[in-house]
Design an enzyme around this catalytic site. Structure first.
Site, PDB file in Angstrom:
ATOM      1  CB  CYS A  87     -18.747   9.923 -30.402  1.00  0.00           C
ATOM      2  SG  CYS A  87     -20.551   9.740 -31.099  1.00  0.00           S
ATOM      3  CD  GLU A 144     -16.520   7.857 -23.815  1.00  0.00           C
ATOM      4  OE1 GLU A 144     -17.558   8.354 -24.331  1.00  0.00           O
ATOM      5  OE2 GLU A 144     -15.771   7.065 -24.819  1.00  0.00           O
ATOM      6  CG  HIS A 149     -19.308   6.508 -26.927  1.00  0.00           C
ATOM      7  ND1 HIS A 149     -19.031   7.874 -26.476  1.00  0.00           N
ATOM      8  CD2 HIS A 149     -20.177   6.815 -27.910  1.00  0.00           C
ATOM      9  CE1 HIS A 149     -19.689   8.813 -27.261  1.00  0.00           C
ATOM     10  NE2 HIS A 149     -20.464   8.007 -28.123  1.00  0.00           N
TER      11      HIS A 149
END
Length: 222
Positions: free
Chosen positions: A86, A196, A194
């Site tokens: 990002c 994560e 994302h």
């Protein structure tokens, strides 16, 4: 495998990235934007999402001139691995480590939702945990995720199999629906979604976890 996660003023996914890497088996150290060097023995540098320096000027533009920026360029130049997610993707383009630029989303809207991605290539350490053509769901949260590159650059990405992920269907106006790209040596990945945030079943799914596991396993074998 030893990873460093950089924190800038305004980063808000640095801890999430560190947790995901640790869960995959990496030793993780944290690096502050005012540091001028990386710790010894770093294999991977993670540049997290957020709003570095408040996203003033252009997203990632000030971060690319921070004290740590020289060490990030040097790490990439010596063949080190880097993962920008990002805002981290925006930083990597501003550093000149990845081609293209991230523009305002089509429609000028902030997008925050699960996104379906297609794994465009499995031929990288970052995508080794997936199969080419596999579809996964990873959340996005961005206002400036519209990836743009000139026709010659796009042709090079396609010819060199450097498009890592694409949106299915179109998401934000990105050319060729690109969600992530690789560097020429395939050791730097920038992606807007994302992973994560999708690396633990307790916090939103696990379809991002293979990225981190495959990455750590690939680097351990290297």
């Amino acid at each position: 495998m030893k990873a460093a996660v950089v924190t800038f003023p305004g980063s808000n996914c640095d801890r999430d990235l560190a947790v995901a890497l640790k869960a995959a088996g990496a030793e993780v150290v944290r690096v502050w934007h005012k540091d001028s060097a990386l710790p010894e023995g770093i294999d991977l540098v993670g540049v997290p999402g957020g709003f570095s320096y408040g996203d003033y000027l252009r997203c990632g533009a000030i971060a690319a001139h921070s004290p740590i920026a020289g060490a990030l360029r040097a790490h990439a130049a010596r063949g080190g691995y880097m993962l920008g997610i990002c805002n981290g993707f925006q930083v990597l383009t501003e550093l000149g480590l990845l081609p293209g630029a991230l523009m305002r989303n089509a429609g000028l809207t902030f997008l925050c939702k699960p996104a379906k991605l297609r794994v465009a290539t499995a031929e990288s350490a970052f995508t080794a945990g997936y199969a080419a053509g596999q579809e996964i769901t990873i959340p996005v949260a961005h206002h400036d995720g519209n990836y743009q590159i000139d026709p010659e650059g796009l042709a090079a990405l396609r010819a060199e199999d450097r498009i890592a992920f694409t949106y299915v269907p179109a998401m934000n106006g990105s050319v060729a629906d690109i969600a992530g790209v690789l560097s020429a040596n395939r050791r730097v990945l920038g992606m807007m979604p994302h992973p994560e945030r999708a690396a633990d079943a307790a916090t939103g799914g696990e379809e991002g976890a293979p990225l981190f596991r495959g990455l750590v396993e690939s680097l351990v074998r290297a």
